[in-house]
Design an enzyme around this catalytic site. Structure first.
Site, PDB file in Angstrom:
ATOM      1  N   ASP A   1      -5.106   4.552   5.014  1.00 10.29           N
ATOM      2  CA  ASP A   1      -4.072   4.906   4.056  1.00 10.29           C
ATOM      3  C   ASP A   1      -4.431   6.254   3.449  1.00 10.29           C
ATOM      4  OD1 ASP A   1      -2.040   4.922   2.193  1.00 10.29           O
ATOM      5  OD2 ASP A   1      -3.086   3.621   0.772  1.00 10.29           O
TER       6      ASP A   1
ATOM      7  N   ASP B   1      -3.009   8.893   0.740  1.00  7.40           N
ATOM      8  CA  ASP B   1      -2.009   8.966  -0.308  1.00  7.40           C
ATOM      9  C   ASP B   1      -2.220  10.253  -1.094  1.00  7.40           C
ATOM     10  OD1 ASP B   1      -0.391   8.498  -2.623  1.00  7.40           O
ATOM     11  OD2 ASP B   1      -0.444   6.361  -2.120  1.00  7.40           O
TER      12      ASP B   1
ATOM     13  N   ASP C   1      -8.091   6.060   1.604  1.00  8.47           N
ATOM     14  CA  ASP C   1      -8.401   5.062   0.589  1.00  8.47           C
ATOM     15  C   ASP C   1      -9.307   4.003   1.242  1.00  8.47           C
ATOM     16  OD1 ASP C   1      -8.539   2.961  -1.156  1.00  8.47           O
ATOM     17  OD2 ASP C   1      -6.406   2.946  -1.658  1.00  8.47           O
TER      18      ASP C   1
END
Ligand SMILES: [Zn+2]
Ligand SMILES: [Zn+2]
Lengths: 374, 335
Positions: free
Chosen positions: A95, A97, A282
């Protein structure tokens, strides 16, 4: 979310799900995965089994979820409680972000919303000028720089996955997350049975976390005997060498310099390299082997944009390609003090004013908490 | 299958071929019980005693008698099985694994001669399913195979980011290659002993079996190891039981957790007996410090799950859902 806003948002989602069944599919090994969903203003419903597209479409029509999730893990019994599911494996996922990248542009596209009077402002202030409250909610709106910086992280990730981990490019799926980041999923079987600890160490590798100077031939004792990696090596050693010795002619000079500067100064250099060359993913997402992850093709209720696969990352523009809700005009009172750009059209700034907007733009503002239905 | 020489069986007597060898000699358990074979019995007993003290049985390879080496291993297993003591069997398995590790490393080291390499690589592949290949002077294994084992080590050098990596492969020395499989080798030998079944044993073995039962009592754990411990605690206990090094943070976790569960310093101390650097006095002193019964009297709390994750000490399972500290494990069950 206010009830009147929820009605408009749900209506837009329903229309999307109804019109775009062709777009929303269960992933491979669907019957071994756990599904879950949320409705506006209510809790998560998990531990669902879904055999095929038909069952998924039925759920979407019946429940009109605000968010739909599907596990990266495969289980023998996906609909039983966690301890009885019998974990069999999980896709390796990452992930990325924009909010984790600490970019300088963040402050330019962040709206501060007073939690007691709902007034919105653009710069950070210690208290609300209308009611004096000191509590603000921060809301980030569309930013092309955030997207292009996130894309850079995705490219760095793909480079490490393909060259260091020997994962084929066609086994790497890249998705826009539906808000301001990207999800990467590996379909290669080689990594799917790794546990949480193993994935944590893999993430450290990708982020360039926890490395020591010894790995690059610099010892604490006997600091004069330096044996730095060479540019033709694989993995991080080669990557670091290519970074240090960008100019071949200076190799000797740089080696001498590193030798004389010693161990602790190289440690600092590694920290610096981690910030620039390490991939900022992450770690919690990759480590979690029981996570339910946003389903591709579904709408993200943080923005009203869809999670969709990016076939060509470079040219991908989420604010038009993932903006898939209806076009018909609706009336809202927009309280969005920053301009937003959707489908190559600018909307706002609006200061608590009634406006007529295409549904996708209205829903975007309602989802962000920057407007209300009249 | 490889053709094994007798010297190979001396080095790796836990391989299936050793049983084959015994069958070929035509010796039965009955005969091994006869007075002529007493030296084998004594040698077998000796191997277990040496192992139980945490040392590695290492005879001079050149001078020893091959038959008695292999037979004494087999008799040792029979003695352990008859005494049915888990503690001694575990210690014996670990010591035998370390012994084999030494030979594996030597065999890998003699790299120029490919014939020598074939056996250790084959053992690693057949017992543990890891394909090791040789590239120049180094050994390479696939990243997932590496990670599955390396995560049990806590030293920074074992982190993937500190290894030479290229094309999905990790580069290792001979020493590192065998170090990586030590635990599994011990478990393999242990499970092998668990799985064999023996009938009645010769009368002459009985005394030594009794001796082993007595010996085992010296090592029996006074700590109550419970199945409802959280996975991080089970992991920490496992590391110590295997005689591996548990970092300070792991020992701190174990001590604070067990103290929080109401165990006493005296109950906890024996858990650390297997640690490579065990010192009874120091261990007790440290435990008393943590429990708050010495010094300033601060009682230390069990670290949070977050903290443990950051220290690589968390091995969360679905049962951990919803807890933020190991002491809550089992108390806040969902559903
Ligand atoms: Zn206010
Ligand atoms: Zn930005």
């Amino acid at each position: 979310m206010l009830e009147k806003n929820a009605i408009l948002v749900e209506g837009a989602f329903k229309e999307y799900y109804f019109n775009r069944f062709d777009f929303i599919h269960v992933p491979v090994k669907a019957n071994e995965r756990e599904f879950g969903y949320q409705k506006i203003n209510s809790g998560m419903i998990r531990h669902l089994a879904m055999k095929n597209d038909k069952e998924l479409h039925l759920l979407l029509m019946k429940e009109i979820p605000s968010d739909v999730y599907c596990s990266n893990a495969y289980y023998s019994f996906p609909n039983l409680p966690m301890s009885e599911k019998d974990w069999k494996g999980a896709d390796l996922i990452f992930d990325i972000d924009a909010k984790d990248l600490a970019l300088p542009c963040r402050k330019d596209h962040t709206v501060y919303k007073c939690t007691s009077c709902n007034d919105t402002i653009t710069g950070h202030q210690s208290e609300c000028s209308k009611c004096g409250s000191t509590k603000f909610e921060t809301i980030s709106v569309s930013c092309n720089n955030c997207i292009s910086e996130s894309k850079k992280e995705v490219s760095k990730l793909i480079e490490i996955l393909t060259s260091d981990l020997a994962i084929k490019r066609e086994e790497i799926e890249v998705y826009f997350s539906g808000n301001e980041g990207f999800h990467v999923r590996i379909t290669s079987g080689a990594y799917e049975t790794l546990g949480s600890q193993e994935r944590a160490d893999l993430v450290d590798y990708i982020m360039f976390n926890g490395t020591v100077p010894e790995t690059f031939g610099i010892k604490k004792q006997d600091a004069s005997k330096v044996s730095l990696p060479t540019t033709d090596e694989g993995g991080w050693r080669g990557r670091i060498a290519r970074n240090l010795f960008a100019s071949k002619a200076k190799t000797l000079k740089i080696t001498k310099q590193i030798t004389s500067e010693g161990y602790s100064s190289f440690q600092l250099k590694l920290e610096e390299i981690k910030r620039t060359m390490g991939v900022r993913v992450d770690p919690k997402v990759t480590m979690d082997i029981h996570r339910i992850f946003r389903l591709e093709g579904s709408i993200n209720s943080k923005s009203g944009l869809a999670k969709i696969q990016c076939d060509d990352l470079d040219s991908f523009d989420p604010f038009s390609q993932a903006c898939l809700l209806g076009h018909d005009e609706v009336q809202i009172v927009a309280n969005c003090p920053l301009p937003i750009k959707l489908k190559n059209k600018k909307y706002g700034p609006y200061y608590s004013e009634p406006v007529s907007l295409p549904k996708y733009a209205a829903v975007y503002m309602l989802c962000k908490g920057l407007g209300n239905v009249v | 299958m490889l053709k094994l020489g007798i010297k190979d069986l001396v080095k790796y007597p836990f391989l299936a071929e050793a049983g084959e060898y015994l069958r070929e000699t035509g010796l039965g358990l009955e005969q091994l019980g006869e007075p002529d074979w007493k030296p084998i019995l004594e040698k077998a007993y000796g191997r277990i005693v040496v192992a139980s003290s945490g040392q590695i049985y290492s005879p001079d390879m050149e001078r020893l008698d091959n038959d008695s080496e292999i037979l004494s291993f087999i008799v040792a297993i029979i003695l352990l099985k008859s005494a049915s003591t888990g503690t001694l069997t575990r210690r014996f398995s670990l010591a035998e694994a370390r012994r084999a590790e030494k030979y594996l490393q030597q065999d890998l080291w003699v790299q120029k001669d490919k014939k020598n390499l074939e056996l250790p690589l084959k053992i690693i592949q057949e017992l543990f399913g890891i394909r090791v290949s040789v590239e120049n002077d180094e050994f390479v294994i696939k990243i997932p195979d590496y990670l599955r084992r390396s995560v049990h080590f806590h030293e920074k050098e074992w982190k993937l980011v500190n290894r030479r990596v290229a094309d999905g492969l990790v580069y290792l020395t001979a020493h590192e290659t065998v170090r990586l499989i030590r635990t599994e080798l011990g478990e393999y030998i242990n499970s092998k002993i668990q799985s064999i079944s023996i009938g009645s044993i010769p009368e002459s073995f009985r005394q030594r079996v009794q001796d082993l039962i007595l010996l085992a009592k010296r090592f029996s754990d006074t700590t109550i190891v419970s199945s409802d411990y959280p996975p991080c605690i089970k992991h920490a206990i496992g590391v110590l039981e295997r005689g591996e090094n548990l970092p300070h943070s792991g020992r701190f976790l174990l001590a604070t957790y067990l103290l929080a569960r109401g165990q006493t310093v005296d109950q906890i101390a024996p858990l650390f007996k297997n640690a490579p650097d065990y010192n009874e006095r120091v261990t007790k002193y440290q435990l008393e410090h943590i429990s708050g019964s010495s010094g300033k009297g601060t009682k230390y709390q069990c670290p949070s799950c977050d903290k443990l994750r950051s220290e690589n000490l968390c091995f969360a399972t679905p049962d951990c859902d919803g807890i933020i500290n190991p002491v809550q494990f089992g108390k806040k069950r969902k559903n």
